[in-house]
Write a protein that holds these residues in place. Sequence first.
Motif, PDB file in Angstrom:
ATOM      1  N   GLY A  36       0.855  -1.198  -0.152  1.00  0.00           N
ATOM      2  CA  GLY A  36      -0.115  -0.045   0.018  1.00  0.00           C
ATOM      3  C   GLY A  36       0.926   1.275  -0.101  1.00  0.00           C
ATOM      4  N   ILE A  37       0.310   2.307   0.130  1.00  0.00           N
ATOM      5  CA  ILE A  37       1.013   3.732   0.294  1.00  0.00           C
ATOM      6  C   ILE A  37       0.569   4.359   1.595  1.00  0.00           C
ATOM      7  N   VAL A  38       1.349   5.102   2.075  1.00  0.00           N
ATOM      8  CA  VAL A  38       1.210   6.125   3.019  1.00  0.00           C
ATOM      9  C   VAL A  38       2.061   7.384   3.148  1.00  0.00           C
ATOM     10  N   HIS A  39       1.356   8.625   3.647  1.00  0.00           N
ATOM     11  CA  HIS A  39       1.955   9.754   3.480  1.00  0.00           C
ATOM     12  C   HIS A  39       2.907   9.856   4.747  1.00  0.00           C
ATOM     13  N   PRO A  40       4.097  10.051   4.350  1.00  0.00           N
ATOM     14  CA  PRO A  40       5.081  10.080   5.450  1.00  0.00           C
ATOM     15  C   PRO A  40       4.993  10.983   6.646  1.00  0.00           C
ATOM     16  N   GLU A  41       4.244  11.751   6.632  1.00  0.00           N
ATOM     17  CA  GLU A  41       3.634  12.687   7.565  1.00  0.00           C
ATOM     18  C   GLU A  41       2.274  12.533   8.181  1.00  0.00           C
ATOM     19  N   LYS A  42       1.608  11.602   7.730  1.00  0.00           N
ATOM     20  CA  LYS A  42       0.164  11.272   8.237  1.00  0.00           C
ATOM     21  C   LYS A  42      -0.309   9.978   8.417  1.00  0.00           C
TER      22      LYS A  42
END
Length: 252
Positions: free
Chosen positions: A58-64
């Motif tokens: 998956g993908i994830v925002h590095p600050e969220k």
Amino acid sequence: GKPITALSLVAFPPELGYLVLEEILKGGRDKIEESGAVVVGGHSLEDKEPKFGYAVTGIVHPEKFVTSKGVKIGDKLILTKPIGLGILATALKGGIIAEKEMMDAIDNARTLNKKASEVMMEVGVNGCTDITGFGFLGHLHIMLKASNKSALIYTEKMPIYLKALELAQIGFVPAGTHENKKFVKDYVEGEPTKDAVLMDILLDPQTSGGLLISVPSVKSDLLIQRLDEEGVKTKELVGEIVKGKESHIELM
């Protein structure tokens, strides 16, 4: 974060029949699609016991994103599914209970943590973990150790499957419970530790357990309200983060 692709991993005894395998794969695919991801393939092999799962990308925002590290003193702890599923699943596998006796637990196990996770991110929280193989106390201990904090747990507020409680009262618990007990034995204190049945429930290994969310006290009512509005059935305030011995848990 957002799941994108999933690769199925299957071990299956042929004597169970491939119609059973077909149903397992269909159920898994349905839940993957519900999460927003896509099954892109898989691997299978013959084995004596059925095993099934996914490798997910998956993908994830590095600050969220939220981790188990970051809980703060004063945070409230919210649990989003009852505990005791490990006891029930073991009893079902052993023929001790019938499927109809644990349908509430099966329905919860089928329910993704997606809505609870989305609400959590919307409200803003300090930490989170899911409750799985190490049981409630094991995963809470890991969260506390990562954050160098301590917790107070309101045992009377813990959501517990009643049938699991009945089984624990006659000593029917999975083997993993005893390993979990060794894992946390030096970190749990308080009068309720003398209650062997309660401890077995709190250490019960879960499958598809809920989220344990550490939320700032001023946001706890809002989190519970939003979870309710989004149809999350369980949203119990079960404890708080407090000053105390590092990574210790006090039961009351």
